[in-house]
Design a protein around this motif. Structure first.
Motif, short mmCIF file in Angstrom:
data_model
loop_
_atom_site.label_atom_id
_atom_site.label_comp_id
_atom_site.label_asym_id
_atom_site.label_seq_id
_atom_site.Cartn_x
_atom_site.Cartn_y
_atom_site.Cartn_z
N ASP A 479 -6.68 12.60 -2.38
CA ASP A 479 -7.56 13.00 -1.59
C ASP A 479 -7.51 12.13 -0.32
O ASP A 479 -8.38 12.20 0.49
N ASN A 480 -6.48 11.34 0.01
CA ASN A 480 -6.72 10.25 1.12
C ASN A 480 -5.30 10.46 1.82
O ASN A 480 -4.14 10.12 1.06
N ALA A 481 -5.21 10.57 2.92
CA ALA A 481 -3.93 10.44 3.63
C ALA A 481 -3.58 9.01 4.22
O ALA A 481 -4.41 8.19 4.44
N PRO A 482 -2.41 8.87 4.20
CA PRO A 482 -2.10 7.54 4.60
C PRO A 482 -2.33 7.18 6.13
O PRO A 482 -2.25 8.03 6.81
N ASN A 483 -2.49 6.03 6.42
CA ASN A 483 -2.63 5.43 7.90
C ASN A 483 -2.12 4.22 8.12
O ASN A 483 -1.43 3.57 6.97
N PHE A 484 -1.96 3.80 9.20
CA PHE A 484 -1.26 2.42 9.59
C PHE A 484 -2.14 1.48 8.94
O PHE A 484 -3.11 1.58 8.91
N THR A 485 -1.44 0.39 8.60
CA THR A 485 -2.06 -0.72 7.87
C THR A 485 -2.96 -1.38 8.84
O THR A 485 -3.87 -1.80 8.69
N THR A 504 8.28 -3.14 13.54
CA THR A 504 8.33 -2.41 12.45
C THR A 504 6.94 -2.11 11.93
O THR A 504 6.01 -3.03 11.81
N VAL A 505 6.56 -0.89 11.66
CA VAL A 505 5.04 -0.63 11.14
C VAL A 505 5.13 -0.25 9.72
O VAL A 505 5.93 0.23 8.99
N SER A 506 3.85 -0.33 9.14
CA SER A 506 3.70 -0.01 7.64
C SER A 506 2.48 0.74 7.58
O SER A 506 1.49 0.66 8.42
N ALA A 507 2.26 1.28 6.51
CA ALA A 507 1.25 2.14 6.34
C ALA A 507 0.61 2.12 4.78
O ALA A 507 1.32 1.46 3.88
N VAL A 508 -0.88 2.36 4.85
CA VAL A 508 -1.37 2.42 3.32
C VAL A 508 -1.82 3.63 3.06
O VAL A 508 -2.25 4.40 3.67
N ASP A 509 -2.13 4.00 1.67
CA ASP A 509 -2.86 4.95 1.38
C ASP A 509 -3.79 4.51 0.12
O ASP A 509 -3.54 3.83 -0.88
N ARG A 510 -5.01 5.03 0.33
CA ARG A 510 -6.05 4.41 -0.48
C ARG A 510 -5.91 5.05 -1.97
O ARG A 510 -6.28 4.43 -2.94
N ASP A 511 -5.10 6.11 -2.05
CA ASP A 511 -4.94 6.70 -3.52
C ASP A 511 -3.97 5.79 -4.44
O ASP A 511 -3.35 4.82 -3.90
#
Length: 791
Positions: A479-485, A504-511
């Motif tokens: 229920d959470n979309a990933p976003n940039f860190t 270089t970029v990274s992302a996080v997902d709260r799930d």
């Protein structure tokens, strides 16, 4: 017997006299004084003494009134005509011993004690009475004090204390006594001692010559009598009649041996124990008695029957030697109301010599009665683990708990949740059935694990409350979309080459999916068609931003936007669209940034969030609307002739194209008011009493404008989230046909248009600078930072 002793005594005196005479005859005694040449020559020529006397003896302790005759000194030179005078000197001369100078008779004038001094050495002289010259060389002789049995034996180390183990065999040594006698041991039997026991002969004996005390019984029992008092006598004269004696006491202590087995005073014991007694508590104490002492009385206890084994254990109290029965399992009156088992007591230290006397153990029966008490409800499981999806609707079933009253009354149970463990009331429980349901929407990303305490109380006695722990785990849903860190700030050099890595970029997902995160990066169709930058998915939840072509120019485009779509691998998959801003910078040959312009409004708006940017734009348009109203009003008033209303504070327009006209400049304007224009407009709402006085008609005409500004100021003061709109500085009017250079921060080329056709939307940079002055009034390196909570 007396005659024999007297004969021995006389014979001893004769032998001693002969010995002394022989020693005297063999001695060469030189004269101590010279009486003349003839006498000296005569003395040297003599080889035989002319002294005539016997060895002298005197009995000690003479108690007569007259002086005691000791002996006689005589020289063969003495013809009996009184011409020889005898003189006595040396130890005791005059004070103890006296001599008749005419006859040479020696007497003792005092009572003598051999134990103080056994003999005296004296010197004898024979002198011519007329010339006082020595007629005999001075000679030494000894008066020996003859010993008598006048001292009794004495035990210097008494009284004595001896120890011997009980049940010791006959002849076991206990202690050695020693007596001393001051009499002469070389003469007679006065110092020859014999030992004997005059009290305690039935238990002990003493060796006559050595004084060693020994046992004469083998069955002495400490438990019957542990102490004996002996009287030992020492007698001189070999114990014969007339001898003297001395005594001493000997205390003999019997030491303990383990010759007694333990015995319980009773063969059965009964105790009552409440069923609420906690585990590891002592529920009963029993003790076996042992007549022995110390280590010989130390006990070991053990439980013999199954009824006690496992439910109880028994330990020995090291101080009291009691058997402590300790509870090992919880008691339950309803299940088992009593326990019966046997306990054995035995000695910890066993003496193998006495095993033939019988077994050194004893057994007693213990009966424990469990007392019934009112117990709180008991849950079937003290800890329950439940699982529910975080997407479950309010009122969804989580699980069920069950408890019951363990007592025979079987009181109904009511359930509740301890709100200290569920402060936000995520769950509720049916007070009768124990069914737990959700009370609020759940979010695993906020609270992933709930630890709640469920209470169960008796309906008949609400003070009896049982507790259980319920652990609720939330199952994750996508229920959470990933976003940039983080919020990335990217820069590209003007001299960048195609395919160059920017960041270089990274992302996080709260799930938290079961198989871990698998994030995918891509560009939108619009971003990919611009062909300025490209994105490479690194397949490790990161992506690289690369240049598509090289040679970027600030003057062409300062900031480039790149829209990136980040998707997860959930089912269904969720994605988010994120915009990256890439600023073009002037760099050196090594790619190090030297200058990056960030003054453009679009750059700032791109960096701000959508909500913040909307708030800023709303404020901008509000201020521009207010400025437009003011401008229209000013245009209208400039077309009319000047009246007294022209002195209105906020209607005065200052023109900078006038080089000075003398007194004409003050005809239409109040110069004091003009100088205070800026301060007056700023403080209008806070200090209305300081405003210049204006005509009442002007106030009526401008009432609408004043109310508008006043309302906005009040709203800004009360709204903590609104930007600060405290002042308005307008630099739009520079006058018509001014020959002077522009004083406005606006570009002069933009100021050439007529003030009636002025476009307030022209020049984003200049307007944004005014807006920054209006809101934050700070400028750092050309970049305005808005000092407001929304920014």
């Amino acid at each position: 017997m007396d005659w024999l002793c007297y004969s021995i005594y006389v014979f001893t005196l004769l032998l001693f006299d002969l010995f002394c005479e022989a020693m005297t005859m063999n001695s060469v005694i030189l004269p101590q004084e010279s009486g003349g040449g003839a006498s000296q020559a005569l003395s040297h020529l003599r080889s035989k003494r002319s002294w005539v006397w016997n060895q002298f003896f005197v009995l000690e302790e003479h108690a007569g009134d007259e002086p005691l005759y000791v002996g006689k000194l005589h020289s063969d030179v003495d013809k009996g005509d009184g011409q020889v005078r005898y003189i006595l000197s040396g130890e005791g001369a005059v004070s103890i011993f006296t001599i008749d100078e005419n006859t040479g008779d020696i007497h003792a004038t005092k009572r003598l004690d051999r134990e103080q001094q056994a003999y005296y050495t004296l010197r004898a002289q024979a002198r011519d009475r007329n010339t006082d010259l020595l007629i005999e060389p001075e000679s030494y002789f000894i008066i020996k004090v003859q010993d008598i049995n006048d001292n009794e034996p004495t035990f210097l180390d008494g009284p004595y204390i001896g120890r011997v183990a009980e049940m010791s065999p006959v002849g076991t040594s206990v202690v050695t006594v020693v007596a001393t006698d001051p009499d002469d041991p070389t003469y007679g039997n006065s110092a020859r001692l014999v030992y004997s026991i005059i009290q305690g002969q039935q238990y002990f004996s003493v060796e006559p010559n050595t004084g060693v005390v020994r046992t004469v019984q083998a069955d002495m029992d400490r438990e019957v009598q542990d102490c004996f008092l002996l009287i030992v006598q020492a007698k001189d004269m070999i114990g014969q009649m007339g001898g003297l004696s001395g005594t001493t006491s000997v205390t003999v202590m019997l030491t303990d041996v383990n010759d007694n087995p333990p015995r319980f005073p009773h063969k059965s014991y009964q105790f009552s124990v409440p069923e609420s007694t906690l585990v590891s508590r002592v529920v009963a104490k029993i003790k076996a008695l042992d007549l022995d002492l110390g280590p010989n009385a130390e006990m070991d206890y053990r439980i013999l029957d199954k009824d006690g084994l496992g439910n109880f254990r028994i330990l020995t109290d090291p101080n009291t030697q009691e058997g402590l029965i300790i509870l090992q399992k919880t008691l339950d009156f309803e299940t088992k109301p009593n326990y019966t088992f046997r306990v054995e007591a035995s000695n910890h230290n066993v003496d193998m010599r006495f095993l033939s006397m019988g077994p050194f153990v004893d057994v007693a029966t213990v009966r424990l009665l469990v007392q019934n008490v009112d117990e709180p409800p008991v849950f079937l499981s003290p800890v329950s683990h439940m699982v529910i999806s975080e997407a479950a609707a309010v009122g969804s079933h989580v699980g069920i708990v069950s408890a019951q009253d363990p007592d025979n009354t079987k009181s109904p149970v009511r359930y509740s949740i301890d709100r200290k463990s569920d402060v936000d009331c995520y769950f509720k429980i049916d007070n009768r059935s124990g069914v737990i349901t959700t009370n609020q929407p759940l979010d695993r990303e906020i609270v992933a694990f709930h630890n709640i305490t469920v209470l169960a109380s008796e309906s008949l006695n609400v003070s009896q409350v049982g507790k259980a722990v319920v652990l609720v785990s939330l199952m994750d849903v996508n229920d959470n979309a990933p976003n940039f860190t983080i919020e990335y700030q990217m820069f590209v050099c003007e001299n960048s080459k195609p395919g160059q890595l920017i960041q270089t970029v990274s992302a996080v997902d709260r799930d938290e999916p079961e198989n871990g995160h698998h994030l995918f990066f891509s560009l939108t169709t619009e971003a990919s068609e611009k062909l300025n930058f490209t994105l490479r998915d690194n397949q490790d939840n990161t992506a690289s931003i690369l240049t598509q072509h090289g040679s970027f120019l600030q003057r062409d485009q300062l900031v480039h936007s790149l829209t990136v779509v980040i998707s997860d691998s959930g089912s269904p998959s969720l994605s988010s669209t994120n915009t990256l801003s890439i600023t073009v910078c002037d760099c050196d040959l090594n790619g190090h940034r030297r200058f990056c312009s960030q003054t453009a409004l679009p750059l700032l708006l791109v960096r701000l969030s959508s909500r913040t940017a909307a708030a800023i734009l709303t404020c901008i348009f509000t201020v521009l609307g207010a400025v437009t109203v003011v401008t229209v009003t000013i245009r209208h008033r400039r077309t009319a002739p000047l009246t007294n209303d022209s002195q209105e504070v906020c209607e005065n327009i200052v023109c900078y194209d006038d080089e000075g006209g003398g007194e004409e400049d003050t005809e239409a304007f109040d110069m004091f008011t003009l100088r205070q224009l800026n301060q007056t407009c700023q403080d209008y709402d806070s200090r209305p009493s300081e405003l210049p006085k204006v005509a009442e008609s002007s106030m009526d005409k401008n009432q609408l404008f004043h109310e508008f500004i006043k309302n906005k100021l009040q709203e800004a003061d009360l709204d903590l989230t609104a930007p600060s709109c405290d002042s308005l500085h307008t630099y739009a009017f520079e006058g018509s046909g001014s020959s002077a250079e522009s004083l406005s921060p606006l570009n002069s080329s933009e100021s050439l248009e007529s003030e009636q056709n002025y476009d307030f939307m022209r020049g984003w940079g200049q307007r944004f600078r005014r807006l920054a002055n209006l809101y934050g009034n700070r400028e750092v390196d050309g970049v305005f930072s808005l000092n407001h909570p929304l920014l």
